[in-house]
Design a protein around this motif. Structure first.
Motif, PDB file in Angstrom:
ATOM      1  N   PHE A 136       0.842  -1.197   0.000  1.00 12.02           N
ATOM      2  CA  PHE A 136       0.000   0.000   0.000  1.00 12.02           C
ATOM      3  C   PHE A 136       0.877   1.247   0.000  1.00 12.02           C
ATOM      4  N   CYS A 137       1.914   1.268   0.840  1.00 14.82           N
ATOM      5  CA  CYS A 137       2.799   2.434   0.932  1.00 14.82           C
ATOM      6  C   CYS A 137       3.643   2.605  -0.324  1.00 14.82           C
ATOM      7  N   LEU A 138       4.068   1.491  -0.932  1.00 12.82           N
ATOM      8  CA  LEU A 138       4.824   1.576  -2.178  1.00 12.82           C
ATOM      9  C   LEU A 138       3.984   2.249  -3.259  1.00 12.82           C
ATOM     10  N   GLU A 139       2.726   1.860  -3.362  1.00 12.88           N
ATOM     11  CA  GLU A 139       1.844   2.463  -4.370  1.00 12.88           C
ATOM     12  C   GLU A 139       1.596   3.933  -4.060  1.00 12.88           C
ATOM     13  N   LYS A 140       1.469   4.255  -2.797  1.00  9.27           N
ATOM     14  CA  LYS A 140       1.288   5.657  -2.402  1.00  9.27           C
ATOM     15  C   LYS A 140       2.536   6.467  -2.742  1.00  9.27           C
ATOM     16  N   TRP A 141       3.719   5.899  -2.478  1.00  8.86           N
ATOM     17  CA  TRP A 141       4.975   6.598  -2.775  1.00  8.86           C
ATOM     18  C   TRP A 141       5.118   6.821  -4.279  1.00  8.86           C
ATOM     19  N   ARG A 142       4.717   5.832  -5.077  1.00  9.06           N
ATOM     20  CA  ARG A 142       4.773   5.999  -6.534  1.00  9.06           C
ATOM     21  C   ARG A 142       3.935   7.200  -6.975  1.00  9.06           C
ATOM     22  N   ARG A 143       2.757   7.358  -6.355  1.00 12.22           N
ATOM     23  CA  ARG A 143       1.899   8.494  -6.707  1.00 12.22           C
ATOM     24  C   ARG A 143       2.547   9.811  -6.269  1.00 12.22           C
ATOM     25  N   GLU A 144       3.142   9.812  -5.091  1.00 12.79           N
ATOM     26  CA  GLU A 144       3.798  11.032  -4.607  1.00 12.79           C
ATOM     27  C   GLU A 144       4.951  11.438  -5.519  1.00 12.79           C
ATOM     28  N   CYS A 145       5.697  10.451  -5.986  1.00 14.43           N
ATOM     29  CA  CYS A 145       6.867  10.707  -6.840  1.00 14.43           C
ATOM     30  C   CYS A 145       6.500  10.832  -8.316  1.00 14.43           C
ATOM     31  N   LYS A 146       5.238  10.489  -8.641  1.00 21.69           N
ATOM     32  CA  LYS A 146       4.809  10.441 -10.051  1.00 21.69           C
ATOM     33  C   LYS A 146       5.717   9.511 -10.861  1.00 21.69           C
ATOM     34  N   ASN A 147       6.073   8.387 -10.243  1.00 22.22           N
ATOM     35  CA  ASN A 147       6.951   7.404 -10.889  1.00 22.22           C
ATOM     36  C   ASN A 147       6.420   6.001 -10.589  1.00 22.22           C
ATOM     37  N   LEU A 148       5.722   5.424 -11.551  1.00 19.27           N
ATOM     38  CA  LEU A 148       5.096   4.120 -11.356  1.00 19.27           C
ATOM     39  C   LEU A 148       6.084   2.969 -11.446  1.00 19.27           C
ATOM     40  N   LEU A 149       7.348   3.258 -11.767  1.00 17.55           N
ATOM     41  CA  LEU A 149       8.341   2.204 -11.956  1.00 17.55           C
ATOM     42  C   LEU A 149       9.138   1.896 -10.700  1.00 17.55           C
TER      43      LEU A 149
END
Length: 260
Positions: A217-230
């Protein structure tokens, strides 16, 4: 007796500011009129902000007047907008709001338990104070720590060192700013996440952080914060120690941890 602090982020944690819905659109309209055509100056400002953040220029990254001035210079137009004035103009309800009912009562109760309250925000004081005042927040906080006052911003641990005494916990909605700041400062990191999935929502706050579903859950949230899905792996520094889904849970969460 040394003060015991609980610090809070503002935007996305306690309140909604007027930047996204009101201030930035008005800036875009004024600049488009000056240029004589539609122009998305806000995207350019946000890109400049993100570049400054990536360079750890935390104070400059939130100096929206300077960012706007630099974009105006690039387009050879005069900066005719004072952003503080726009914030004050739009700091009226319902353009600004508390994110939950009962937030002021919750802050009052925490103060009654002997804690001192601080705001630790990346927004400049001149942009945050009008919103806080309009919402009745200003009077509850003993300190308001902002980048231009502290000489740095979140997630630099130096910003928390401006509080004299012991910081017990920091509460915020972002992993990259708030949770990382608290963990790097050896302070209890409390993530407020109002969109928890049902399987996490049914758990107690201290149990959520240790649940097997929280890292993803946190990894997906961090991806959104960073705008980096990779991004593939969440740094340990970005994992909260406690997770609440509302400010209404904060008092019981502090009690669970023996902080109340």
């Amino acid at each position: 007796m040394s003060k015991r602090w609980i610090s809070f982020d503002l935007d996305g944690t306690l309140m909604q500011n007027p930047f996204g819905a009101w201030v930035f659109p008005e800036i875009a309209r004024v600049i488009s009129i000056q240029l004589g055509r539609e122009h998305d100056i806000v995207s350019e400002m946000v890109a400049e902000h993100e570049q400054r953040m990536s360079q750890k220029r935390y104070v400059e990254a939130y100096d929206w007047d300077d960012i706007l001035a630099s974009r105006c210079d690039a387009w050879s137009i005069e900066k005719m907008i004072d952003i503080e004035s726009l914030v004050r103009k739009h700091s009226v309800m319902p353009k600004v709001k508390l994110l939950e009912d009962g937030i002021l009562q919750m802050l009052e109760e925490i103060k009654k338990r002997g804690f001192s309250l601080a705001v630790v925000t990346n927004g400049f004081y001149k942009f945050q104070a009008p919103v806080m005042e309009a919402l009745g927040l200003l009077e509850y906080f003993d300190e308001i720590i902002t980048p231009e006052r502290a000489g740095t911003g979140k997630p630099d641990p130096v910003i928390l060192q401006k509080l004299q005494g012991e910081v017990i916990a920091h509460v915020g909605d972002r992993l990259d700013h708030d949770v990382q700041l608290a963990n790097r400062s050896h302070v209890t990191s409390i993530l407020i996440e109002r969109n928890l999935p049902e399987e996490l929502l049914k758990l107690q706050p201290r149990m959520r952080a240790n649940d097997h579903g929280m890292p993803l859950f946190c990894l997906e949230k961090w991806r959104r914060e960073c705008k980096n899905l990779l991004l593939l792996e969440l740094p340990e520094l970005f994992m909260p120690r406690m997770v609440i889904h509302s400010m209404g849970e904060l008092l019981s969460a502090l009690d669970e941890q023996g902080m109340g």
